[in-house]
Design a protein around this motif. Structure first.
Motif, PDB file in Angstrom:
ATOM      1  N   GLY A  20      43.100  59.881 -14.419  1.00 38.80           N
ATOM      2  CA  GLY A  20      43.234  60.439 -15.455  1.00 38.80           C
ATOM      3  C   GLY A  20      44.873  60.923 -16.461  1.00 38.80           C
ATOM      4  N   GLY A  21      45.686  60.954 -15.633  1.00 40.73           N
ATOM      5  CA  GLY A  21      47.077  61.381 -15.810  1.00 40.73           C
ATOM      6  C   GLY A  21      47.706  61.969 -14.551  1.00 40.73           C
ATOM      7  N   VAL A  22      49.217  62.570 -14.981  1.00 39.99           N
ATOM      8  CA  VAL A  22      49.846  62.861 -13.491  1.00 39.99           C
ATOM      9  C   VAL A  22      50.428  64.097 -13.545  1.00 39.99           C
ATOM     10  N   LEU A  23      50.379  64.754 -13.003  1.00 43.34           N
ATOM     11  CA  LEU A  23      50.575  66.249 -13.136  1.00 43.34           C
ATOM     12  C   LEU A  23      51.718  66.606 -13.160  1.00 43.34           C
ATOM     13  N   ALA A  24      51.459  68.023 -14.249  1.00 40.24           N
ATOM     14  CA  ALA A  24      52.454  68.017 -15.397  1.00 40.24           C
ATOM     15  C   ALA A  24      52.284  69.552 -15.156  1.00 40.24           C
TER      16      ALA A  24
ATOM     17  N   ALA B 184      49.077  53.834  -7.304  1.00 40.53           N
ATOM     18  CA  ALA B 184      50.536  53.098  -8.182  1.00 40.53           C
ATOM     19  C   ALA B 184      50.954  54.386  -9.383  1.00 40.53           C
ATOM     20  N   THR B 185      51.048  54.689  -9.179  1.00 38.85           N
ATOM     21  CA  THR B 185      51.238  55.377 -10.548  1.00 38.85           C
ATOM     22  C   THR B 185      53.120  55.475 -10.666  1.00 38.85           C
ATOM     23  N   ASN B 186      52.916  55.686 -12.376  1.00 37.29           N
ATOM     24  CA  ASN B 186      54.234  55.414 -12.778  1.00 37.29           C
ATOM     25  C   ASN B 186      55.172  55.645 -11.949  1.00 37.29           C
ATOM     26  N   PRO B 187      55.969  55.304 -11.756  1.00 38.63           N
ATOM     27  CA  PRO B 187      57.333  55.117 -11.206  1.00 38.63           C
ATOM     28  C   PRO B 187      58.846  56.544 -12.230  1.00 38.63           C
ATOM     29  N   THR B 188      58.132  56.922 -13.089  1.00 41.79           N
ATOM     30  CA  THR B 188      58.580  58.455 -13.797  1.00 41.79           C
ATOM     31  C   THR B 188      58.305  59.164 -12.366  1.00 41.79           C
ATOM     32  N   LEU B 189      59.230  60.308 -13.157  1.00 42.12           N
ATOM     33  CA  LEU B 189      58.723  61.986 -12.540  1.00 42.12           C
ATOM     34  C   LEU B 189      58.027  62.697 -11.819  1.00 42.12           C
TER      35      LEU B 189
ATOM     36  N   THR C 170      53.491  63.142  -8.268  1.00 38.94           N
ATOM     37  CA  THR C 170      51.941  63.241  -8.180  1.00 38.94           C
ATOM     38  C   THR C 170      51.621  62.136  -6.924  1.00 38.94           C
ATOM     39  N   ALA C 171      51.722  61.100  -6.691  1.00 35.04           N
ATOM     40  CA  ALA C 171      51.927  60.554  -5.402  1.00 35.04           C
ATOM     41  C   ALA C 171      52.479  60.632  -4.759  1.00 35.04           C
ATOM     42  N   GLY C 172      53.207  61.452  -4.746  1.00 34.47           N
ATOM     43  CA  GLY C 172      53.977  62.950  -3.063  1.00 34.47           C
ATOM     44  C   GLY C 172      53.175  63.705  -2.718  1.00 34.47           C
TER      45      GLY C 172
ATOM     46  N   GLN D 230      60.951  49.145 -12.830  1.00 28.20           N
ATOM     47  CA  GLN D 230      62.246  49.750 -13.090  1.00 28.20           C
ATOM     48  C   GLN D 230      61.657  51.460 -13.042  1.00 28.20           C
ATOM     49  N   SER D 231      63.359  52.881 -13.010  1.00 29.78           N
ATOM     50  CA  SER D 231      63.352  53.855 -12.673  1.00 29.78           C
ATOM     51  C   SER D 231      62.220  54.349 -13.655  1.00 29.78           C
ATOM     52  N   GLY D 232      61.491  55.283 -14.140  1.00 34.91           N
ATOM     53  CA  GLY D 232      61.335  56.129 -15.281  1.00 34.91           C
ATOM     54  C   GLY D 232      60.643  55.005 -15.956  1.00 34.91           C
ATOM     55  N   GLY D 233      60.218  54.226 -15.264  1.00 33.58           N
ATOM     56  CA  GLY D 233      59.416  52.502 -16.533  1.00 33.58           C
ATOM     57  C   GLY D 233      57.754  53.131 -16.196  1.00 33.58           C
ATOM     58  N   GLU D 234      56.994  52.385 -17.079  1.00 31.62           N
ATOM     59  CA  GLU D 234      55.361  52.325 -16.782  1.00 31.62           C
ATOM     60  C   GLU D 234      55.162  51.031 -16.438  1.00 31.62           C
ATOM     61  N   LEU D 235      54.551  50.985 -15.405  1.00 37.47           N
ATOM     62  CA  LEU D 235      53.136  49.948 -15.240  1.00 37.47           C
ATOM     63  C   LEU D 235      52.780  49.171 -16.834  1.00 37.47           C
TER      64      LEU D 235
END
Ligand SMILES: [Zn+2]
Length: 206
Positions: A107-111, A146-151, A156-158, A181-186
């Motif tokens: 439902g999102g990522v840690l922010a 499988a979170t997006n490879p964004t910051l 969040t994956a870590g 691609q880094s910073g990209g989205e699935l």
């Protein structure tokens, strides 16, 4: 001149993602040019969609009439799960046709700056879900983060990797390969890259 229903609809459309006042105006005038019957059908489709599509209480993915087609599919592999940010990510991975396991939607990522901490995501639901399957003797063998490879996605994956490994040391946690691609989205990743990322997934902590 004042046309309240017109202005009200433009305001409502302009709240859609990617739609500004100008585009909203264009959409509204397009609707005005269409036969009333077509507009009624559109309104009906929107309502039916909203009433019948919801969230699966288990995986958090899309459900139809409260039934999730993935969780209820007995032919799918229960031993490997993909943990994704959003419901739309399930659709992206399903489109590859390469993954036949289960999902869990966060439902999102840690922010932290936006006030999104672990409690705002479906992390407890994930831990409870795994725990109850473990009690039944059927825990997953692998969790693919499988979170997006964004910051935020990486952070969040870590975070999840650490929590999962300390709670369930017997379950392998992996991360999508670096093909995306880094910073990209699935969602915007081409099919072959996404397939490669799934296939070449790697341990979370290398
Ligand atoms: Zn489900």
């Amino acid at each position: 001149m004042n046309f309240p229903p017109l202005e009200e609809l433009i305001q409502k459309f302009s709240r859609f993602p990617g739609i500004g006042q100008k585009s909203a105006g264009r959409l509204v005038f397009y609707l005005l040019s269409q036969p009333e019957e077509d507009v009624r059908e559109l309104a009906h489709s929107i309502l039916t969609f909203r009433e019948e599509i919801g969230s699966c209480p288990d995986c958090g993915g899309l459900s139809y009439h409260n039934t999730c087609p993935i969780c209820t599919d007995g032919t799918r592999d229960k031993s490997v799960w993909c943990i994704v940010e959003q419901q739309k990510d399930v659709l992206s991975i399903e489109r590859t046709g390469q993954f036949k396991g289960q999902y869990h939607v966060l439902g999102g990522v840690l922010a932290p700056l936006d006030g999104v901490g672990p409690d705002q995501l479906r992390i407890n639901e994930l831990l409870n879900r795994i725990q109850s399957l473990k009690l039944d003797g059927k825990p997953p063998a692998e969790l693919i983060l499988a979170t997006n490879p964004t910051l935020e996605g990486d952070a969040t994956a870590g975070y999840l990797g650490k929590i999962l490994e300390s709670n369930f040391p017997d379950i392998q946690t992996t991360r999508l390969a670096r093909g995306i691609q880094s910073g990209g989205e699935l969602e915007f990743t081409d099919m072959s890259t996404l397939i490669r990322s799934l296939r070449d997934r790697r341990p979370v902590h290398e």
